[in-house]
Scaffold this active site. Sequence first.
Site, short mmCIF file in Angstrom:
data_model
loop_
_atom_site.label_atom_id
_atom_site.label_comp_id
_atom_site.label_asym_id
_atom_site.label_seq_id
_atom_site.Cartn_x
_atom_site.Cartn_y
_atom_site.Cartn_z
N HIS A 73 0.81 -1.23 0.00
CA HIS A 73 0.00 0.00 0.00
C HIS A 73 0.83 1.27 0.00
O HIS A 73 0.31 2.37 -0.02
CB HIS A 73 -0.92 0.02 1.23
CG HIS A 73 -0.19 0.17 2.53
ND1 HIS A 73 0.31 -0.90 3.20
CD2 HIS A 73 0.15 1.26 3.24
CE1 HIS A 73 0.92 -0.48 4.30
NE2 HIS A 73 0.84 0.83 4.35
N1 UDP Z 1 -1.84 -5.78 9.35
C1 UDP Z 1 -3.11 -6.10 9.81
N2 UDP Z 1 -4.09 -6.32 8.90
C2 UDP Z 1 -3.87 -6.25 7.56
C3 UDP Z 1 -2.56 -5.94 7.10
C4 UDP Z 1 -1.57 -5.69 8.03
O1 UDP Z 1 -3.32 -6.19 11.02
O2 UDP Z 1 -4.81 -6.45 6.79
C5 UDP Z 1 -0.80 -5.52 10.36
C6 UDP Z 1 0.50 -6.22 10.10
O3 UDP Z 1 0.51 -7.51 10.65
C7 UDP Z 1 1.48 -5.28 10.75
C8 UDP Z 1 0.86 -3.93 10.60
O4 UDP Z 1 -0.50 -4.15 10.30
O5 UDP Z 1 1.55 -5.56 12.12
C9 UDP Z 1 1.54 -3.14 9.52
O6 UDP Z 1 0.83 -1.99 9.27
P1 UDP Z 1 1.02 -1.13 7.95
O7 UDP Z 1 1.49 -1.99 6.85
O8 UDP Z 1 -0.23 -0.35 7.77
O9 UDP Z 1 2.13 -0.08 8.39
P2 UDP Z 1 3.72 -0.09 8.30
O10 UDP Z 1 4.21 -1.33 8.92
O11 UDP Z 1 4.09 0.04 6.86
O12 UDP Z 1 4.12 1.12 9.08
#
Ligand code: UDP
Length: 362
Positions: free
Chosen positions: A207
């Site tokens: 995303h």
């Molecule tokens: N995650 C979740 N549901 C989803 C996709 C991801 O709970 O459908 C969790 C994933 O396991 C991780 C976190 O969300 O712990 C990551 O969030 P995101 O990708 O939005 O943010 P980033 O890690 O890039 O800051």
Amino acid sequence: MKVVTVVGARPQFIKAAIVSHVLRKKHTEVLIHTGQHFDHNMSDLFFEELDIPRPDYNLGVSGGTHAEMTGRMMMAIEKVLQTERPDWLLVYGDTNSTLAAALSAAKLHIPVCHVEAGARLHTLHNPEEINRVCTDHIGSLLLASTQSGFEELEKENLGERSQFVGDPMFDAFRKYSEKLAVQDVRLRLLTGGEASVPDKFYYLTCHREENTKDDSTILEILQAMEKLNAPTIYPVHPRIRERALSLQEKYRIKNMLLVEPVGYMESTFLVRHAEKIVTDSGGLQREAFFAGKKCVTVFNFPIWPETMVGNRNNLAAPNAEEILAKLDLKQNIDDSYQPFGDGYAAEKIVVALENGWNKILI
Ligand code: UDP
């Protein structure tokens, strides 16, 4: 000690879930939800599943340009901080909510504690990097999730205010990732209806602005997954829902379940049971590492270099051939290598706040 914590996005809810429970044993926490993520699946679901205390303030700020969102958040957060006058502002990670809160507090001379400090891509062509760097430089207490994050802070002359505490995402993974059985995980298809988790599957999340700004980039990622020997489960971020659906239809992507975002326990179940993982998420890369799963990160820069040791996580350009080639690289796991702390980051964060508070008062 009174702490105002500001959260707004999915990964921050997970970290706050771990830290708030420890913090509230001895101290007062006031929780602000900026509203940056507001869909049920991206917000309320996490509060329910992880038993996060209800926010004391819901600011309802989402959408618009980066400047609009950050500005509107600052105006609203400033008012709360003036009312609450906390000893600390506590923020996590690298979102617009993080930066808006840190700027508002610093201008009111409220000390800022930044958890996940020192993560660096070394390019300002990334919106999250700008948020991280600015927050660290106006923060009073910088808590790094890894030793290399701490060293980055030292290089920026921030070492005196910094400490390595470990990663609350690791604490969360240890606490919550084995709560569900396969029959508990229901996948809600974007096209309607439900699906159960296939016996063998790959897990994709994608995303990031850099990977989703034009169709050709996401398409390369979808086409790579299409060629794998088992279906891919892809929980689609609301930001790209319509485009993912239309690309799936237009290019007849069949070997993939496009589903609504899942809760944290469901996501960590998928991490633990997937064949391999393809992602552009900072959190998912680390969870793949925690679970010992091979991961390919579709991005140009290593944000968590520790995960890359022994080919456990490889970077790939958004190019189908490269993604497949990197997925094929065999990983080499050394179980004694645990760079994300001892699973008690939350306790260390609370102690660091207590110690730092004493120092600031003196
Ligand atoms: N995650 C979740 N549901 C989803 C996709 C991801 O709970 O459908 C969790 C994933 O396991 C991780 C976190 O969300 O712990 C990551 O969030 P995101 O990708 O939005 O943010 P980033 O890690 O890039 O800051």
